[in-house]
Design an enzyme around this catalytic site. Sequence first.
Site, PDB file in Angstrom:
ATOM      1  CD  GLU A   1      22.744 -11.407  25.439  1.00  0.00           C
ATOM      2  OE1 GLU A   1      21.956 -12.342  25.619  1.00  0.00           O
ATOM      3  OE2 GLU A   1      23.327 -11.226  24.350  1.00  0.00           O
TER       4      GLU A   1
ATOM      5  NE  ARG B   1      19.167 -19.582   6.622  1.00  0.00           N
ATOM      6  CZ  ARG B   1      18.078 -19.045   7.132  1.00  0.00           C
ATOM      7  NH1 ARG B   1      18.072 -17.766   7.437  1.00  0.00           N
ATOM      8  NH2 ARG B   1      16.994 -19.747   7.328  1.00  0.00           N
TER       9      ARG B   1
ATOM     10  CD  GLU C   1      25.711 -17.057  21.771  1.00  0.00           C
ATOM     11  OE1 GLU C   1      25.064 -17.738  20.973  1.00  0.00           O
ATOM     12  OE2 GLU C   1      25.360 -15.905  22.102  1.00  0.00           O
TER      13      GLU C   1
ATOM     14  CG  HIS D   1      18.386 -18.495  47.859  1.00  0.00           C
ATOM     15  ND1 HIS D   1      17.815 -18.679  49.096  1.00  0.00           N
ATOM     16  CD2 HIS D   1      18.366 -17.167  47.628  1.00  0.00           C
ATOM     17  CE1 HIS D   1      17.443 -17.500  49.580  1.00  0.00           C
ATOM     18  NE2 HIS D   1      17.769 -16.565  48.703  1.00  0.00           N
TER      19      HIS D   1
ATOM     20  CG  ASN E   1      15.841 -23.887   5.878  1.00  0.00           C
ATOM     21  OD1 ASN E   1      15.591 -22.704   5.811  1.00  0.00           O
ATOM     22  ND2 ASN E   1      16.035 -24.477   7.031  1.00  0.00           N
ATOM     23  N   GLY E   2      14.441 -27.084   6.771  1.00  0.00           N
ATOM     24  CA  GLY E   2      13.239 -27.315   7.578  1.00  0.00           C
ATOM     25  C   GLY E   2      13.198 -28.745   8.080  1.00  0.00           C
TER      26      GLY E   2
ATOM     27  CB  CYS F   1      19.464 -25.455   6.223  1.00  0.00           C
ATOM     28  SG  CYS F   1      19.623 -26.991   7.127  1.00  0.00           S
TER      29      CYS F   1
ATOM     30  CE  LYS G   1      22.622 -13.352  13.723  1.00  0.00           C
ATOM     31  NZ  LYS G   1      22.948 -13.177  15.131  1.00  0.00           N
TER      32      LYS G   1
ATOM     33  CD1 TRP H   1      23.174 -25.702  13.018  1.00  0.00           C
ATOM     34  CD2 TRP H   1      21.196 -26.709  13.269  1.00  0.00           C
ATOM     35  NE1 TRP H   1      22.967 -25.898  14.370  1.00  0.00           N
ATOM     36  CE2 TRP H   1      21.774 -26.514  14.553  1.00  0.00           C
ATOM     37  CE3 TRP H   1      19.945 -27.328  13.184  1.00  0.00           C
ATOM     38  CZ2 TRP H   1      21.144 -26.903  15.728  1.00  0.00           C
ATOM     39  CZ3 TRP H   1      19.319 -27.729  14.360  1.00  0.00           C
ATOM     40  CH2 TRP H   1      19.917 -27.512  15.615  1.00  0.00           C
TER      41      TRP H   1
ATOM     42  CE  LYS I   1      25.760 -13.233  22.785  1.00  0.00           C
ATOM     43  NZ  LYS I   1      24.442 -12.716  22.547  1.00  0.00           N
TER      44      LYS I   1
HETATM   45  C1  F6R Z   1      22.480 -15.726  21.038  1.00  0.00           C
HETATM   46  C2  F6R Z   1      21.545 -15.747  19.929  1.00  0.00           C
HETATM   47  C3  F6R Z   1      20.319 -16.569  20.071  1.00  0.00           C
HETATM   48  C4  F6R Z   1      19.119 -15.832  19.459  1.00  0.00           C
HETATM   49  C5  F6R Z   1      17.877 -16.738  19.466  1.00  0.00           C
HETATM   50  C6  F6R Z   1      16.654 -16.029  18.962  1.00  0.00           C
HETATM   51  O1  F6R Z   1      23.560 -14.897  20.768  1.00  0.00           O
HETATM   52  O2  F6R Z   1      21.762 -15.136  18.926  1.00  0.00           O
HETATM   53  O3  F6R Z   1      20.070 -16.915  21.390  1.00  0.00           O
HETATM   54  O4  F6R Z   1      18.883 -14.681  20.189  1.00  0.00           O
HETATM   55  O5  F6R Z   1      18.126 -17.857  18.673  1.00  0.00           O
HETATM   56  O6  F6R Z   1      16.832 -15.593  17.656  1.00  0.00           O
HETATM   57  P1  F6R Z   1      15.937 -14.466  17.030  1.00  0.00           P
HETATM   58  O7  F6R Z   1      16.198 -13.207  17.788  1.00  0.00           O
HETATM   59  O8  F6R Z   1      16.389 -14.384  15.613  1.00  0.00           O
HETATM   60  O9  F6R Z   1      14.509 -14.902  17.160  1.00  0.00           O
END
Ligand code: F6R
Length: 613
Positions: A486, A27, A493, A509, A100-101, A2, A608, A74, A490
């Site tokens: 990773e 956010r 998402e 396995h 927010n929260g 949010c 984010k 969010w 990517k």
């Molecule tokens: C994936 C992504 C998330 C963040 C995760 C941790 O692309 O961005 O998996 O890495 O939410 O976020 P931070 O690094 O802000 O603690």
Amino acid sequence: MCGIVGYTGGKQAYPILIDGLKKLEYRGYDSAGVALLQDRGVTVFKKEGKVAKLEAHVGVSDVASHTGIGHTRWATHGEPCDRNAHPHLSRSGRIAMIHNGIIENYAQLKTELLKEGYVFHSDTDSEVLLNFIEDIQIKNECSLEEAIRIALKRVTGAYVILLIDQAYPDTIIAARKGSPLVIGIGQNEHFLGSDASPMLAYTKEVVYINDYELAIVKPDELILKNLGNEIITPYVQKLDMELAAIEKNGYDHFMLKEIFEQPQTIFDSLRGRMDAQKNQITLSGIDAIADKIMAARRIIIVACGTSWHSALVAEYVIEELCRINVEVEYASEFRYRNPIISSEDVIIAISQSGETADTLVALENAKEQGATIYGLVNVVGSSIARISNAGSYTHAGPEIGVASTKAYTAQLAVLQLIALKIAKLKGTIDDQKFTYFIQQLDAVPEKVQWILDNQVEEIQRIAKKYSDANDVLYLGRGYNFPTALEGALKLKEISYIHAEGYPAAEMKHGPIALVDETLPVIFVATKDSYHEKIVSNIQEIKARKGKIIAIVSEGDNRVEELADDIMVVPNCDEIIAPLLAAIPLQLLAYYIGVERGLDVDQPRNLAKSVTVE
Ligand code: F6R
């Protein structure tokens, strides 16, 4: 999660709020809304969906106002819909609030209010908190500020709240616990935001609000208090950030811009920190806790998501170079599973946002048990940066695309420095090797630039070819096992394609059962000490007719012959390889997402900054 914004001052509030919401949309983008203090009282506009939909909904309505608050959501409590969008109005219609929260004990508060005859128009915990505040105000015949203070003492959970009340012209009251809040100071005006981006065009002077603080914000006055009603002197900081850093600058998406920024951001993360001539790494954060590190029985790295992947790379590198035991933990597990922590533990927290709720609480718990906390954070002044005993910023600049790219490689770069610095302190590395690694790191920005200059067209072609895949398997070994994880994250998402990352040898396995002629398998097969092994793994997949896409080191004809498609990266030491191998995988995910017509900057269901657990 949010995004919240607020403005009070001489300008028109609405355009500032809308622009701020667009900057904070990363956010959360389930719904958006604003509340404005107008002559006739408080007016609320809100709509499910993105800020653009809110703007269309507002249309030509009267939005004249100099004080207002805005929210981009969010969803946590209640589905995304107009009804659950913020701001919420109190029963009297006098007060509007954004939140927010999560209010954890909202059900109990709601029961109490229902008994009093309150009717709720949304499913949110936020509307409950707002009416709880108003109920206290009415019953105690006190000011809004006092009512907020009383209410917050009974609330459990996390919040940033912003309220406007028609009884208090020009005034926004804000409070925070566990979610971020920044106040920007202008000329007879104040800006509020979840981060500094909404205010960057107007001011660089900001105050980061701490937990359990309450701000009474008027155009020409900022009063900060704690919940005990004691005045706190605001600590004004200067932002070191330019507006261009939060704009697309001609790129189609922030994600693409951020991928292309990596030669510079990796350079920035290393800049001023290593000196090949003097054979020296300067990391004042590590110096500050050098005695703790020397005495530590282990290092625990705590993180989530992409940051957790960089932690895994660090585990391999630190154990190799420093010969100290490293454990990598998901913050969400670590915080709840009663781990054994003592003052002999050093905890490295990795977080782009510095606000991830699970990481933050895991650190608070560990700190209480005596551990030393080292924060590796991108967002300056964020909560994790502030609760750490020492730390380093990654200096990647604002990352706005929801999928982390440049923050990841900056984390990897600084983690390499941390490993080298600790190795030097502990005497587990000789001078020659130390110089060699500094030179290797020094060359990374140029090598990343080479990938961006030479591989994009080919990666676009590969993306087109596989954009209809239903599943993709990512395999890697050693330092590049986390790269496989990773890469898969990517792709998931950004493209909504099911993808899994595995250590290449582990696929025998179980996952090998998935392999047939329709399954693309991406091998991270750069030249390293596992190379022969991974070539065998490629053969095993090929024998089962899987499609092989390989990331290979320049000049590696052997894998090229086996693979259906290749993405090339320059040669480098195996320890550095994750920094290079990440780039083609980011590009591949991006172009597949674009090929599928998806919103790569704001993928569905994601946000984010994950400030709820
Ligand atoms: C994936 C992504 C998330 C963040 C995760 C941790 O692309 O961005 O998996 O890495 O939410 O976020 P931070 O690094 O802000 O603690």
